[in-house]
Every structure is written in structure tokens, then in C-alpha cells.
Scaffold this motif. Structure first.
Motif, PDB file in Angstrom:
ATOM      1  N   TYR A 287     -13.091   6.196  -3.941  1.00  0.00           N
ATOM      2  CA  TYR A 287     -12.128   5.384  -4.127  1.00  0.00           C
ATOM      3  C   TYR A 287     -12.487   4.152  -5.312  1.00  0.00           C
ATOM      4  O   TYR A 287     -13.784   3.898  -5.413  1.00  0.00           O
ATOM      5  CB  TYR A 287     -11.959   4.489  -2.845  1.00  0.00           C
ATOM      6  CG  TYR A 287     -11.076   2.995  -3.004  1.00  0.00           C
ATOM      7  CD1 TYR A 287      -9.691   3.303  -2.896  1.00  0.00           C
ATOM      8  CD2 TYR A 287     -11.592   1.789  -3.328  1.00  0.00           C
ATOM      9  CE1 TYR A 287      -8.799   2.253  -2.916  1.00  0.00           C
ATOM     10  CE2 TYR A 287     -10.853   0.794  -3.547  1.00  0.00           C
ATOM     11  CZ  TYR A 287      -9.284   1.000  -3.241  1.00  0.00           C
ATOM     12  OH  TYR A 287      -8.747  -0.325  -3.301  1.00  0.00           O
TER      13      TYR A 287
ATOM     14  N   ALA B  58       1.481   5.525   0.349  1.00  0.00           N
ATOM     15  CA  ALA B  58       0.898   6.906   1.023  1.00  0.00           C
ATOM     16  C   ALA B  58       2.066   7.978   1.027  1.00  0.00           C
ATOM     17  O   ALA B  58       2.909   7.710   0.728  1.00  0.00           O
ATOM     18  CB  ALA B  58       0.715   6.185   2.627  1.00  0.00           C
TER      19      ALA B  58
ATOM     20  N   ARG C 228     -13.920   3.328   2.293  1.00  0.00           N
ATOM     21  CA  ARG C 228     -12.642   3.747   1.781  1.00  0.00           C
ATOM     22  C   ARG C 228     -12.607   5.440   1.690  1.00  0.00           C
ATOM     23  O   ARG C 228     -13.334   5.983   1.108  1.00  0.00           O
ATOM     24  CB  ARG C 228     -12.094   3.276   0.410  1.00  0.00           C
ATOM     25  CG  ARG C 228     -11.734   1.979   0.573  1.00  0.00           C
ATOM     26  CD  ARG C 228     -10.390   1.643   0.933  1.00  0.00           C
ATOM     27  NE  ARG C 228      -9.999   0.338   0.794  1.00  0.00           N
ATOM     28  CZ  ARG C 228      -8.683  -0.313   0.829  1.00  0.00           C
ATOM     29  NH1 ARG C 228      -7.710   0.727   1.138  1.00  0.00           N
ATOM     30  NH2 ARG C 228      -8.397  -1.483   0.744  1.00  0.00           N
TER      31      ARG C 228
ATOM     32  N   LEU D 122      -3.318   8.175  -5.830  1.00  0.00           N
ATOM     33  CA  LEU D 122      -3.726   9.614  -4.983  1.00  0.00           C
ATOM     34  C   LEU D 122      -2.066   9.942  -4.731  1.00  0.00           C
ATOM     35  O   LEU D 122      -1.798  11.139  -4.784  1.00  0.00           O
ATOM     36  CB  LEU D 122      -4.147   9.196  -3.761  1.00  0.00           C
ATOM     37  CG  LEU D 122      -3.955  10.185  -2.573  1.00  0.00           C
ATOM     38  CD1 LEU D 122      -4.680  11.460  -2.873  1.00  0.00           C
ATOM     39  CD2 LEU D 122      -4.437   9.629  -1.186  1.00  0.00           C
TER      40      LEU D 122
ATOM     41  N   HIS E 170      -3.396   8.635   3.203  1.00  0.00           N
ATOM     42  CA  HIS E 170      -3.647   7.523   2.044  1.00  0.00           C
ATOM     43  C   HIS E 170      -5.197   7.367   2.187  1.00  0.00           C
ATOM     44  O   HIS E 170      -5.949   7.894   3.015  1.00  0.00           O
ATOM     45  CB  HIS E 170      -2.752   6.394   2.545  1.00  0.00           C
ATOM     46  CG  HIS E 170      -3.315   5.647   3.959  1.00  0.00           C
ATOM     47  ND1 HIS E 170      -3.841   4.471   4.058  1.00  0.00           N
ATOM     48  CD2 HIS E 170      -3.391   6.326   5.130  1.00  0.00           C
ATOM     49  CE1 HIS E 170      -3.866   4.082   5.106  1.00  0.00           C
ATOM     50  NE2 HIS E 170      -3.864   5.352   5.995  1.00  0.00           N
ATOM     51  N   TYR E 171      -5.729   6.455   1.269  1.00  0.00           N
ATOM     52  CA  TYR E 171      -6.933   5.841   1.211  1.00  0.00           C
ATOM     53  C   TYR E 171      -7.118   4.754   2.465  1.00  0.00           C
ATOM     54  O   TYR E 171      -6.686   3.685   2.041  1.00  0.00           O
ATOM     55  CB  TYR E 171      -7.157   5.367  -0.225  1.00  0.00           C
ATOM     56  CG  TYR E 171      -8.246   6.123  -0.946  1.00  0.00           C
ATOM     57  CD1 TYR E 171      -9.597   6.339  -0.563  1.00  0.00           C
ATOM     58  CD2 TYR E 171      -7.796   6.990  -2.146  1.00  0.00           C
ATOM     59  CE1 TYR E 171     -10.479   7.268  -1.207  1.00  0.00           C
ATOM     60  CE2 TYR E 171      -8.794   7.618  -2.674  1.00  0.00           C
ATOM     61  CZ  TYR E 171      -9.974   7.929  -2.360  1.00  0.00           C
ATOM     62  OH  TYR E 171     -11.041   8.685  -3.147  1.00  0.00           O
ATOM     63  N   GLY E 172      -7.544   5.097   3.455  1.00  0.00           N
ATOM     64  CA  GLY E 172      -7.746   4.223   4.465  1.00  0.00           C
ATOM     65  C   GLY E 172      -9.196   3.847   4.705  1.00  0.00           C
ATOM     66  O   GLY E 172     -10.138   4.116   3.986  1.00  0.00           O
TER      67      GLY E 172
ATOM     68  N   ASN F  37      -7.193   4.680  -6.660  1.00  0.00           N
ATOM     69  CA  ASN F  37      -6.709   4.010  -5.420  1.00  0.00           C
ATOM     70  C   ASN F  37      -5.535   4.860  -4.656  1.00  0.00           C
ATOM     71  O   ASN F  37      -5.294   6.001  -5.102  1.00  0.00           O
ATOM     72  CB  ASN F  37      -6.108   2.570  -5.771  1.00  0.00           C
ATOM     73  CG  ASN F  37      -5.203   2.503  -6.738  1.00  0.00           C
ATOM     74  OD1 ASN F  37      -4.141   3.466  -7.096  1.00  0.00           O
ATOM     75  ND2 ASN F  37      -5.214   1.527  -7.769  1.00  0.00           N
ATOM     76  N   SER F  38      -4.998   4.315  -3.581  1.00  0.00           N
ATOM     77  CA  SER F  38      -3.872   5.131  -2.952  1.00  0.00           C
ATOM     78  C   SER F  38      -2.811   5.269  -3.710  1.00  0.00           C
ATOM     79  O   SER F  38      -1.973   6.313  -3.555  1.00  0.00           O
ATOM     80  CB  SER F  38      -3.821   4.057  -1.655  1.00  0.00           C
ATOM     81  OG  SER F  38      -3.188   4.925  -0.527  1.00  0.00           O
ATOM     82  N   SER F  39      -2.396   4.271  -4.840  1.00  0.00           N
ATOM     83  CA  SER F  39      -1.122   4.556  -5.473  1.00  0.00           C
ATOM     84  C   SER F  39      -1.468   5.712  -6.356  1.00  0.00           C
ATOM     85  O   SER F  39      -0.370   6.544  -6.593  1.00  0.00           O
ATOM     86  CB  SER F  39      -0.804   3.416  -6.353  1.00  0.00           C
ATOM     87  OG  SER F  39      -0.678   2.035  -5.587  1.00  0.00           O
TER      88      SER F  39
ATOM     89  N   HIS G 221       0.882  -1.275  -0.018  1.00  0.00           N
ATOM     90  CA  HIS G 221       0.083   0.053  -0.054  1.00  0.00           C
ATOM     91  C   HIS G 221       1.019   1.145   0.015  1.00  0.00           C
ATOM     92  O   HIS G 221       1.864   1.313   0.794  1.00  0.00           O
ATOM     93  CB  HIS G 221      -0.765  -0.021   1.395  1.00  0.00           C
ATOM     94  CG  HIS G 221      -1.960   0.910   1.364  1.00  0.00           C
ATOM     95  ND1 HIS G 221      -3.228   1.025   0.543  1.00  0.00           N
ATOM     96  CD2 HIS G 221      -1.942   2.233   2.093  1.00  0.00           C
ATOM     97  CE1 HIS G 221      -3.910   2.156   0.965  1.00  0.00           C
ATOM     98  NE2 HIS G 221      -3.149   2.926   1.963  1.00  0.00           N
TER      99      HIS G 221
ATOM    100  N   VAL H 195      -9.873   9.417   2.150  1.00  0.00           N
ATOM    101  CA  VAL H 195      -8.818   9.884   2.235  1.00  0.00           C
ATOM    102  C   VAL H 195      -8.454  10.363   3.732  1.00  0.00           C
ATOM    103  O   VAL H 195      -9.072  11.128   3.855  1.00  0.00           O
ATOM    104  CB  VAL H 195      -8.214  10.768   0.857  1.00  0.00           C
ATOM    105  CG1 VAL H 195      -6.927  11.525   1.405  1.00  0.00           C
ATOM    106  CG2 VAL H 195      -8.337  10.309  -0.139  1.00  0.00           C
TER     107      VAL H 195
END
Length: 721
Positions: free
Chosen positions: A698, A625, A653, A708, A645-647, A704-706, A623, A655
Motif C-alpha cells: 500500500y 472497491a 494495509r 487497485l 479492496h485495500y483493508g 491505494n485502493s482506487s 473508499h 488486499v
């Protein structure tokens, strides 16, 4: 096909030199110092570019002429290139010849320099021709006038595209495959008619018509192929007259063309004869089944066969009329057991006049035609009244000095690894004569083309800032070791160990008495028989290069560590016992030691800065961040950090900015490398990421988090020149 581009270049001064686009070769760029203005480069097209098993895969290649090169001063893997090529822009989707200034990074861009044995025009003339075509703006055509046609015309005067020719060749083979499919349909219908007695009479006429139709179709294909070859042969003859193809390539293409037609004609002629003359179903089936298999092998293997039997030399052959013209270090061609044979001249003993002489040659010789072949040095008596001798013209190659050619050839005396397709005397002579070391770098004029720092370079060039840019292929090539001087400390080698191919890292080359004896210190997974386990150890291993095969794996400098770092990293693995046959074998060990990863393992919080992009395990998966802050470790190799991150917030989901505790001992924390991108400063990265706090958009593939993290880190604005 006529030369459409030459109509716009008719005012060019006529050249006496022969230009040949067919005997060019593509050489992988290991440094931008290899490039000079007027060079022809190519790389995988942006569309359909993928990365699989550490290899970059592409559907097509894009070609361009280099006008200017400016290298980065920190390394020679990044550069700003001014190119003239067929391309579009974000504001104009029409493909036109344009001059563009773009950044290139060899970690992502797998680029090749196209080298020509016979180039008709010199670099300054190439740039002039490209500039004229830029002004005339000829209309783009995918098949007859694409970016590769443009580049080859600028350098050789001949419009040529290997991609177009390959597509046409595949279509031709597909046509013959249809012939085989038709023959199978005939066979199926015939057997059905024999097995089903109550419909034999009804189907007999249809089967006969089908046979006739298949035979007629096969005959039509054969006539078309024959006509095509006649036309192609005529065009090649015209190219020879106009100095647009060298004689060696002309002879090879003519032989290959007619040889392929002979092989491809077998299934067509067989379908005609079998379809018209044989009426019994079982007999027809018994003939067509093996015939279809044989024809398939012939179609697939004809071009391959022509390639493997061809000599690696592509220059001209010069007939020797005076024996005094034969010099030490020359490669000569003569009759040996009634076959044309190549050898390196190691010494000239004497000559009597212009027709008689005596020299010593080194070559793959034999006492009889069918005895074991071995590299030997022997005397050759020359009588030009009774024998023909040719010198091979290596003036278009980068060659070793004569004394070094003889030294290299002499070091392989006694070798007994003759191969009909891969290691004949012509391969041996070419290796001894030609310097094909890919580490040889041509330097640029540093005053004319100064270096720059990528971080300080103004954003006035185009740079691809997309999220998932596939990295270039890490492996350049695999070479077979002929003499021990080819091995260096830090090389990845492959050899036979306990009956299987095995890899290791050479940490030291040990001095030996002969060039054929190779002794190395190697770090590898050694099998400890008394314990029944594999363990990484450093051991001295000896090889006899006269009979044993040892290979070197050359990895791209942009993807590997320095030789000293490789040796140090290899020795840190000593004692490791994590061997797994399929998931953790010697190949995995070597790649882990040599190759730099996209994500760098963090062992201390001091290695990170605010605004970095970090990677860690989150719900069992890797993951990414944005790092806001990080605390020093508290002695137990654990550290706490603040990340965005997208938690998962209440199952949704979102940010978020939160605190995470990471165990550094397990190598769970990594830093993502963005050196090939234009990026924002650390404080700006955090500011941009905080703007999206609370976002709940999300998407597994699109947001996704990548993505972002990439959006917050990379300056993706496109700015004009």
C-alpha cells in the motif's frame, strides 16, 4: 518569419481568396457531429492537465487536422478520430507529423473547433496539404514550427501560433517590468543616501551612475520596441499584399500595436527624464511611486482596452455607392453624432435614383449625445453625396434570414441597458444578425462515416487508460438573455434576488404579451421571511428584460442530465431546508440538480452487477472497491456485499476480500462510472482483483485502493493499428 511549410507546398495551385488566421475563433465541441474532415481542432496538452473547481486547466493546447470521424452510436460524445498532427508515440518520442487514430470522449477531452472567418483552402485541399507535409516531414520547432503553425498553414497558408505570440507578448511586458524595478532601485538608493549623512559623499557618485544606467537601459528598451514595431508593421503590409491577413485584422493589429507602444513608452521616457533631471530624493520618490503605479496599469490595460473597444464584427466593410443596394436585414455603418455607428435596416421606404433614399433602422439611439441610450426604431434619410454609408459583409458568418434579423432586433426595442464596452449598438446588431447558437450541429455523412459501439470496437486504436484523467470543464458559457425566446425549460438561470445574485432552475416559461416581459416558474432556495429560513420552492418570477439582467448557464451535454430529468430532479428538491451560505447555497443546489457525477448514487442493490467498482465510506473517508457479490436489502435499506479492496488487517494495509454492510438510506453507496474506458468483463475484473489478495504494498499516492480498482477494471494494454 518566413513560411517554412510553404516551401513544401510550392506546387499548390494559387488561390484568389484571402486567408486569415488572426480572426479565427475557438468553439467548444458539444458533439462530434459538429466535426467534418478538414477541420482544425485543439485541446489541452496532456502534460500539466489539471481539474480545479469543475474546470479543466492546461498549460498549453495541442492542435490537429481531422481526417476522419466515426461517432459512437449510443451517444455523440465518444468518437474515433483519424488525425494528422505533430505528435510522438510510446515507441518514438520524436515529435513528427503523423497520422494517428485515437478515441476521444468529451467527458474527459475538452475539445474546441477552430472556425475561420477567412479560410484560403477548402476541406479537401486542407487534407491534401496536410498529407503532403506528412510526407515531407518538416522538423518540429516549439517557437517557430509547432502543431498550431502546421494547422493554420494547412487552412490559411499562413504559419501562425497564438500561443507563441502570447509568450512573446508576456516576455515584452516582463522587460518593461524590469525597467520599473530598476527605477525603484534608483529611488531606494537615493533615499538611503539622503538619510545616511555620513555616507552621502561616498554614495553620490554611485547613485548618479545608477541613474544614468537606468536611463540608458530604458532608452535601449524603447529603441528596441520601436524597431520591433516597425518590422512587425512591414511584415503585416507584406501579408496584406499576399492575401495572408484580412484588412480588418490588419487595421486592428496595427492600431493595437502602436497604441500599446505608446502606453508602454510612458514608464521608459519617465525613467529617463526623472533619472537624469531630478536629484532630490523626496521629489524623486514622490514622482516615481505614482508613476510606477500608473505605468503598471497602462501596461496591463492597453491590450485589454483594445479588445473591449473592438467591434465583434471581423468581416469587410463595403462602401455603398447605390442606395438601392441597401436591403432589409442589412447591418449598415454611418456617422451618428459624429461617431461611427451600426444599425439594422428594418425597412426600405423609398429611393430616388442611386444617391437618395429613406430607410428605417433599429439601433441604440439617443436624443442627445449624453442622454439615456435606448434601442429605438427611427427613420434615416440617405444622401450619398453628403454622407458615407458602409454595408458590413456577413457572408463569412452563419446568419439569420433577413426577416428573422428584423424580428429579433424589433423584440429588443425599448431596452435601456447600454454599455460602452459590452452592449453598444455594434453588439446589438451582431447579435441580431449572427446565429451563434452552440446547439446548432452540422451532421456528418452517415453512410461514409458509420457509427460504432465503443464496447464492440476493436482495440486497434490508441486510448488513454490512465487512472486520474481530469474531466473536461462542465460549464460551456454564461449568456445574457436578450429576449424571452432564448430561455427554455430546464435552463439554469441567474438573477438578482433580495439584492444578491441568485441561481435557480427554470421549470416552465410562461406565455406573456411582449418579448421584453419574461415570466418563469423557478425552483430555487426561497427565503421564507415569516420563518426566517431558506427553503427550496417552485415560484413564478417575472422580469422586465428592458432594465433587468438575467443570465443562462449552459452546461456541456456530456456532463448534464436531459431537460426533462433536470426538471424532475429539481422538483424532488422542493421542501429541502439544508441551506448554508457558503457550502449549500443556490449555486450548489443548481449544480447538484443539473450535473452528472463521476459516481452514481445507488438506491437499490439491483442497480449493481458483479465486477462493478463501488465507493463507500471506510474509516470516515470515501473508499473504492471491487464488488464480488451483493445481497438484496432486508427492508431497512441496508445491504451486505462482498468486496475486494485495500483493508486494514491487524493494522497493516492488505488486499482482502471481506463483507461490508452499507446503509443505502444515507446515500452511502455509489457506483463509479467507467463508460469512457475500455474495460474487462465483470468476471474478469473479479479474477484479476483476487490475484492480488494478500498484497501489502500500500502507498497513499501510488498504490491505494482506487488504483487497485482501476487496475482490475480497465484494459490498459496499448495495441497498434
Amino acid at each position: 518569419m518566413g513560411n517554412r511549410l510553404d516551401k513544401d507546398l510550392a506546387e499548390d495551385e494559387a488561390q484568389d481568396a484571402t486567408g486569415c488566421a488572426y480572426c479565427s475563433e475557438k468553439v467548444r465541441l458539444v458533439s462530434f457531429k459538429q466535426l467534418n474532415p478538414g477541420d482544425h481542432i485543439c485541446q489541452g496538452g496532456r502534460s500539466f492537465l489539471r481539474h480545479m473547481n469543475r474546470k479543466q486547466k492546461n498549460l498549453y493546447t495541442h492542435h490537429a487536422i481531422v481526417k476522419k470521424v466515426i461517432c459512437e452510436n449510443l451517444n455523440d460524445h465518444s468518437a474515433v478520430l483519424t488525425l494528422i498532427h505533430y505528435t510522438d508515440t510510446p515507441y518514438d518520442t520524436n515529435l513528427k507529423i503523423r497520422e494517428t487514430t485515437e478515441t476521444r470522449d468529451l467527458r474527459l477531452d475538452e475539445m474546441y473547433l477552430v472556425r475561420y472567418i477567412h479560410r484560403k483552402f477548402q476541406p479537401n485541399q486542407v487534407l491534401d496539404r496536410a498529407q503532403k507535409l506528412l510526407e515531407h516531414d518538416p522538423k518540429y520547432s516549439l517557437v517557430s514550427l509547432n502543431c498550431e503553425h502546421f494547422c493554420t498553414c494547412c487552412i490559411t497558408g499562413e504559419e501562425f501560433s497564438s500561443q507563441s505570440e502570447n509568450v512573446i507578448e508576456k516576455l515584452k511586458n516582463a522587460l518593461f517590468s524590469i525597467v520599473k524595478v530598476v527605477s525603484k532601485i534608483v529611488r531606494f538608493c537615493d533615499i538611503t543616501a539622503d538619510d545616511v549623512a555620513n555616507v552621502v559623499k561616498k554614495l553620490s557618485m554611485n547613485v548618479s551612475l545608477l541613474r544614468i544606467a537606468a536611463a540608458a537601459f530604458s532608452g535601449l528598451v524603447l529603441i528596441v520596441s520601436l524597431t520591433t514595431n516597425i518590422v512587425k508593421h512591414s511584415l503585416l503590409c507584406n501579408k496584406v499584399k499576399n492575401d495572408r491577413i484580412c484588412k480588418n485584422c490588419y487595421n486592428h493589429k496595427v492600431r493595437s500595436m502602436w497604441f500599446s507602444l505608446i502606453f508602454l513608452s510612458f514608464p521608459a521616457i519617465a525613467n529617463i527624464l526623472v533619472g537624469l533631471l531630478i536629484t532630490s530624493g523626496p521629489i524623486l520618490a514622490g514622482i516615481l511611486v505614482p508613476l510606477s503605479v500608473l505605468s503598471l496599469v497602462m501596461v496591463w490595460g492597453s491590450n485589454k482596452f483594445c479588445q473591449v473597444v473592438r467591434s465583434p464584427f471581423t468581416g469587410d466593410k463595403i462602401r455603398v455607392d447605390d442606395v438601392r443596394n441597401v436591403q432589409v436585414g442589412d447591418v449598415i455603418l454611418y456617422q451618428y453624432y459624429k461617431l461611427l455607428h451600426e444599425a439594422v435596416v428594418s425597412s426600405v421606404d423609398s429611393h430616388t435614383g442611386s444617391k437618395l433614399g429613406k430607410v428605417h433602422v433599429i439601433h441604440y439611439g439617443t436624443k442627445s449625445l449624453f442622454s439615456t441610450r435606448e434601442i429605438i426604431k427611427e427613420e434615416l434619410k440617405i444622401n450619398l453625396d453628403k454622407m458615407e454609408i458602409f454595408k458590413l459583409d456577413y457572408s463569412c458568418y452563419t446568419v439569420y434570414p433577413p426577416e428573422e434579423v428584423v424580428l429579433r432586433a424589433g423584440q429588443r426595442i425599448g431596452e435601456k441597458k447600454f454599455g460602452v464596452f459590452t452592449n453598444r449598438s455594434c453588439h446589438f446588431c451582431h447579435w441580431a444578425k449572427v446565429n451563434e447558437n452552440f446547439d446548432t450541429i452540422l451532421t456528418l455523412d452517415q453512410g461514409k462515416y458509420p457509427f460504432f459501439h465503443l464496447a464492440d470496437f476493436p482495440h486497434q486504436v490508441f486510448k488513454d487508460q490512465s487512472t486520474y484523467r481530469p474531466p473536461s470543464t462542465s460549464l460551456i458559457k454564461k449568456t445574457w438573455i436578450k429576449i424571452k425566446s432564448e430561455v427554455r425549460d430546464g435552463n439554469a438561470i441567474q438573477f438578482t434576488y433580495r439584492g444578491h445574485l441568485h441561481k435557480g432552475i427554470c421549470t416552465k416559461v410562461i406565455t406573456t404579451e411582449t418579448a421584453r416581459e419574461l415570466k418563469l416558474n423557478v425552483v430555487h432556495y426561497s427565503y421564507q421571511e415569516h420563518l426566517g429560513v431558506h427553503e427550496v420552492r417552485e415560484e413564478a418570477i417575472s422580469f422586465d428584460l428592458s432594465v433587468e439582467n438575467v443570465y443562462i448557464y449552459h452546461y456541456h451535454p456530456a456532463h448534464r442530465y436531459s431537460r426533462k430529468e433536470i426538471i424532475d430532479r429539481a422538483r424532488t428538491k422542493i421542501g429541502e431546508k439544508k441551506y448554508r451560505k457558503f457550502s449549500r447555497n443556490s449555486s450548489h443546489l443548481v449544480e447538484e440538480i443539473i450535473l452528472k457525477d463521476k459516481e452514481e448514487v445507488i438506491n437499490s442493490p439491483s442497480e449493481l452487477c458483479e465486477g462493478d467498482i463501488v465507493s463507500f465510506f471506510y474509516w470516515g473517508k470515501r473508499h473504492k472497491a471491487v464488488l464480488v457479490s451483493i445481497d438484496e436489502d432486508n427492508g431497512d435499506k441496508k445491504c451486505s456485499m462482498q468486496v475486494i479492496h485495500y483493508g486494514s488487517l491487524s493494522g497493516v494495509r492488505t488486499v482482502v476480500e471481506e463483507k461490508r454492510v452499507i446503509d443505502l438510506a444515507g446515500h452511502n453507496l455509489r457506483k463509479v462510472n467507467f463508460s469512457e474506458y475500455f474495460t474487462y468483463p465483470g468476471n474478469m475484473v473479479i479474477k484479476r482483483a483476487r490475484k492480488r489478495l494478500g498484497e501489502q504494498k500500500y502507498s497513499l499516492f501510488h498504490n491505494n485502493s482506487s488504483q487497485l480498482a482501476h487496475w482490475a477494471k480497465v484494459d490498459s494494454q496499448i495495441k497498434d493499428i
